[in-house]
Scaffold this motif. Sequence first.
Motif, PDB file in Angstrom:
ATOM      1  N   ILE A 184       0.851  -1.188   0.000  1.00 20.15           N
ATOM      2  CA  ILE A 184       0.000   0.000   0.000  1.00 20.15           C
ATOM      3  C   ILE A 184       0.886   1.237   0.000  1.00 20.15           C
ATOM      4  O   ILE A 184       1.792   1.369   0.828  1.00 20.15           O
ATOM      5  CB  ILE A 184      -0.939   0.020   1.217  1.00 20.15           C
ATOM      6  N   ARG A 185       0.643   2.126  -0.941  1.00 20.56           N
ATOM      7  CA  ARG A 185       1.487   3.315  -1.111  1.00 20.56           C
ATOM      8  C   ARG A 185       0.716   4.567  -0.695  1.00 20.56           C
ATOM      9  O   ARG A 185      -0.367   4.842  -1.210  1.00 20.56           O
ATOM     10  CB  ARG A 185       1.938   3.425  -2.567  1.00 20.56           C
ATOM     11  N   VAL A 186       1.295   5.313   0.241  1.00 19.55           N
ATOM     12  CA  VAL A 186       0.706   6.574   0.710  1.00 19.55           C
ATOM     13  C   VAL A 186       1.595   7.709   0.234  1.00 19.55           C
ATOM     14  O   VAL A 186       2.778   7.763   0.566  1.00 19.55           O
ATOM     15  CB  VAL A 186       0.581   6.612   2.242  1.00 19.55           C
ATOM     16  N   VAL A 187       1.035   8.619  -0.567  1.00 18.76           N
ATOM     17  CA  VAL A 187       1.818   9.711  -1.149  1.00 18.76           C
ATOM     18  C   VAL A 187       1.173  11.048  -0.780  1.00 18.76           C
ATOM     19  O   VAL A 187      -0.040  11.218  -0.913  1.00 18.76           O
ATOM     20  CB  VAL A 187       1.908   9.581  -2.689  1.00 18.76           C
ATOM     21  N   ASN A 188       2.002  11.970  -0.328  1.00 22.87           N
ATOM     22  CA  ASN A 188       1.557  13.331  -0.025  1.00 22.87           C
ATOM     23  C   ASN A 188       1.831  14.191  -1.249  1.00 22.87           C
ATOM     24  O   ASN A 188       2.982  14.442  -1.603  1.00 22.87           O
ATOM     25  CB  ASN A 188       2.324  13.869   1.188  1.00 22.87           C
ATOM     26  N   HIS A 189       0.775  14.655  -1.904  1.00 30.40           N
ATOM     27  CA  HIS A 189       0.900  15.466  -3.110  1.00 30.40           C
ATOM     28  C   HIS A 189       0.889  16.964  -2.813  1.00 30.40           C
ATOM     29  O   HIS A 189       0.858  17.776  -3.737  1.00 30.40           O
ATOM     30  CB  HIS A 189      -0.226  15.134  -4.084  1.00 30.40           C
TER      31      HIS A 189
ATOM     32  N   SER B 233      -1.416  19.039  -1.733  1.00 30.95           N
ATOM     33  CA  SER B 233      -2.777  19.508  -1.490  1.00 30.95           C
ATOM     34  C   SER B 233      -3.723  18.359  -1.155  1.00 30.95           C
ATOM     35  O   SER B 233      -4.882  18.595  -0.800  1.00 30.95           O
ATOM     36  CB  SER B 233      -3.312  20.258  -2.716  1.00 30.95           C
ATOM     37  N   TYR B 234      -3.255  17.128  -1.254  1.00 28.95           N
ATOM     38  CA  TYR B 234      -4.065  15.968  -0.895  1.00 28.95           C
ATOM     39  C   TYR B 234      -3.156  14.753  -0.709  1.00 28.95           C
ATOM     40  O   TYR B 234      -1.983  14.762  -1.123  1.00 28.95           O
ATOM     41  CB  TYR B 234      -5.118  15.679  -1.974  1.00 28.95           C
ATOM     42  N   LEU B 235      -3.700  13.720  -0.068  1.00 32.04           N
ATOM     43  CA  LEU B 235      -3.003  12.444   0.071  1.00 32.04           C
ATOM     44  C   LEU B 235      -3.650  11.414  -0.843  1.00 32.04           C
ATOM     45  O   LEU B 235      -4.866  11.428  -1.041  1.00 32.04           O
ATOM     46  CB  LEU B 235      -3.091  11.917   1.511  1.00 32.04           C
ATOM     47  N   SER B 236      -2.840  10.524  -1.388  1.00 33.67           N
ATOM     48  CA  SER B 236      -3.385   9.394  -2.134  1.00 33.67           C
ATOM     49  C   SER B 236      -2.917   8.102  -1.475  1.00 33.67           C
ATOM     50  O   SER B 236      -1.742   7.971  -1.119  1.00 33.67           O
ATOM     51  CB  SER B 236      -2.958   9.421  -3.604  1.00 33.67           C
ATOM     52  N   VAL B 237      -3.853   7.179  -1.297  1.00 35.81           N
ATOM     53  CA  VAL B 237      -3.546   5.847  -0.777  1.00 35.81           C
ATOM     54  C   VAL B 237      -3.863   4.863  -1.901  1.00 35.81           C
ATOM     55  O   VAL B 237      -5.025   4.700  -2.272  1.00 35.81           O
ATOM     56  CB  VAL B 237      -4.378   5.523   0.481  1.00 35.81           C
ATOM     57  N   THR B 238      -2.848   4.226  -2.459  1.00 35.75           N
ATOM     58  CA  THR B 238      -3.025   3.324  -3.584  1.00 35.75           C
ATOM     59  C   THR B 238      -2.945   1.884  -3.106  1.00 35.75           C
ATOM     60  O   THR B 238      -1.942   1.467  -2.522  1.00 35.75           O
ATOM     61  CB  THR B 238      -1.960   3.570  -4.670  1.00 35.75           C
ATOM     62  N   MET B 239      -4.016   1.133  -3.350  1.00 38.08           N
ATOM     63  CA  MET B 239      -4.112  -0.258  -2.912  1.00 38.08           C
ATOM     64  C   MET B 239      -4.252  -1.153  -4.139  1.00 38.08           C
ATOM     65  O   MET B 239      -5.209  -1.026  -4.908  1.00 38.08           O
ATOM     66  CB  MET B 239      -5.313  -0.430  -1.978  1.00 38.08           C
ATOM     67  N   PRO B 240      -3.298  -2.063  -4.355  1.00 35.64           N
ATOM     68  CA  PRO B 240      -3.365  -2.926  -5.533  1.00 35.64           C
ATOM     69  C   PRO B 240      -4.452  -3.979  -5.406  1.00 35.64           C
ATOM     70  O   PRO B 240      -4.911  -4.306  -4.305  1.00 35.64           O
ATOM     71  CB  PRO B 240      -1.974  -3.573  -5.566  1.00 35.64           C
TER      72      PRO B 240
ATOM     73  N   VAL C  40      -7.130   0.395  -6.510  1.00 31.54           N
ATOM     74  CA  VAL C  40      -8.096   1.373  -6.028  1.00 31.54           C
ATOM     75  C   VAL C  40      -7.299   2.483  -5.340  1.00 31.54           C
ATOM     76  O   VAL C  40      -6.407   2.202  -4.527  1.00 31.54           O
ATOM     77  CB  VAL C  40      -9.102   0.754  -5.049  1.00 31.54           C
ATOM     78  N   GLU C  41      -7.634   3.725  -5.668  1.00 25.74           N
ATOM     79  CA  GLU C  41      -6.997   4.871  -5.050  1.00 25.74           C
ATOM     80  C   GLU C  41      -7.981   5.564  -4.106  1.00 25.74           C
ATOM     81  O   GLU C  41      -9.124   5.805  -4.486  1.00 25.74           O
ATOM     82  CB  GLU C  41      -6.512   5.865  -6.114  1.00 25.74           C
ATOM     83  N   ILE C  42      -7.505   5.874  -2.918  1.00 25.03           N
ATOM     84  CA  ILE C  42      -8.286   6.647  -1.961  1.00 25.03           C
ATOM     85  C   ILE C  42      -7.639   8.017  -1.874  1.00 25.03           C
ATOM     86  O   ILE C  42      -6.503   8.153  -1.419  1.00 25.03           O
ATOM     87  CB  ILE C  42      -8.312   5.953  -0.594  1.00 25.03           C
ATOM     88  N   LEU C  43      -8.342   9.030  -2.337  1.00 24.03           N
ATOM     89  CA  LEU C  43      -7.831  10.392  -2.353  1.00 24.03           C
ATOM     90  C   LEU C  43      -8.411  11.160  -1.172  1.00 24.03           C
ATOM     91  O   LEU C  43      -9.634  11.271  -1.031  1.00 24.03           O
ATOM     92  CB  LEU C  43      -8.175  11.085  -3.664  1.00 24.03           C
TER      93      LEU C  43
END
Length: 225
Positions: free
Chosen positions: A102-107, A109-116, A217-220
């Motif tokens: 699971i990848r958590v990235v701070n962009h 202005s928002y965070l994205s959590v990418t789950m394969p 699935v991405e959780i923004l």
Amino acid sequence: MKTRIPLLIASAGAIALTACAPTDPYGNPTTGGTQMNRAQQGAIAGAVVGGILGATRDKDKNDQGKDAIKGAIVGAAVGGVGGAILDQQQKALQQSLNNPNIRVVNHGSYLSVTMPESTLFATESAAVGAQGQNDLYIIARNLNQYPNSTIQVVGHTDSTGSAAYNQDLSERRARSVAGILTAGGVSSNRVTTTGRGSSQPAASNDSAAGRAQNRRVEILIIPTR
């Protein structure tokens, strides 16, 4: 012309802070030889916006330079706080999720959590498995601890199969993930779902490894203030 001068000075000064900042080998801004954190980036962005608003919303019409400076200071404070909260939330998520896939990235202005797909679903299924449910409940707890945000759940597939099938699967998977987040206590008013099918690949669909990256699935997580 007098109206424009302080506006340009405030904007140019704040933007210059970003332009003059050193960068790492990947082009990321750095400060003091280390990568600039999101609080610092947010402060600079806030200074730009605050300076502009301070100049354009001048009430006394007599000293727009001071108004621009005041706006920049307030904007920097607000932007810095927002950036710091995103930093904190990202670290909290990374520490609580015991899943390296699971990848958590701070962009910024928002965070994205990418789950394969492998973390969440069986092949061609929209039912979330036991491990995926555990991870989503952890994410839900984090979202409840940081309530001032909206959440967009976005499903993606690879290009195998028809476009209609992939679109439907991506939508069903997004709804399944959102359903577990709300079951974990996240208000449904904060959550929206979208299916993108195979229209936004993260990698090439020409290889098995690339297709695996695309099934996700991405959780923004988007702050509201």
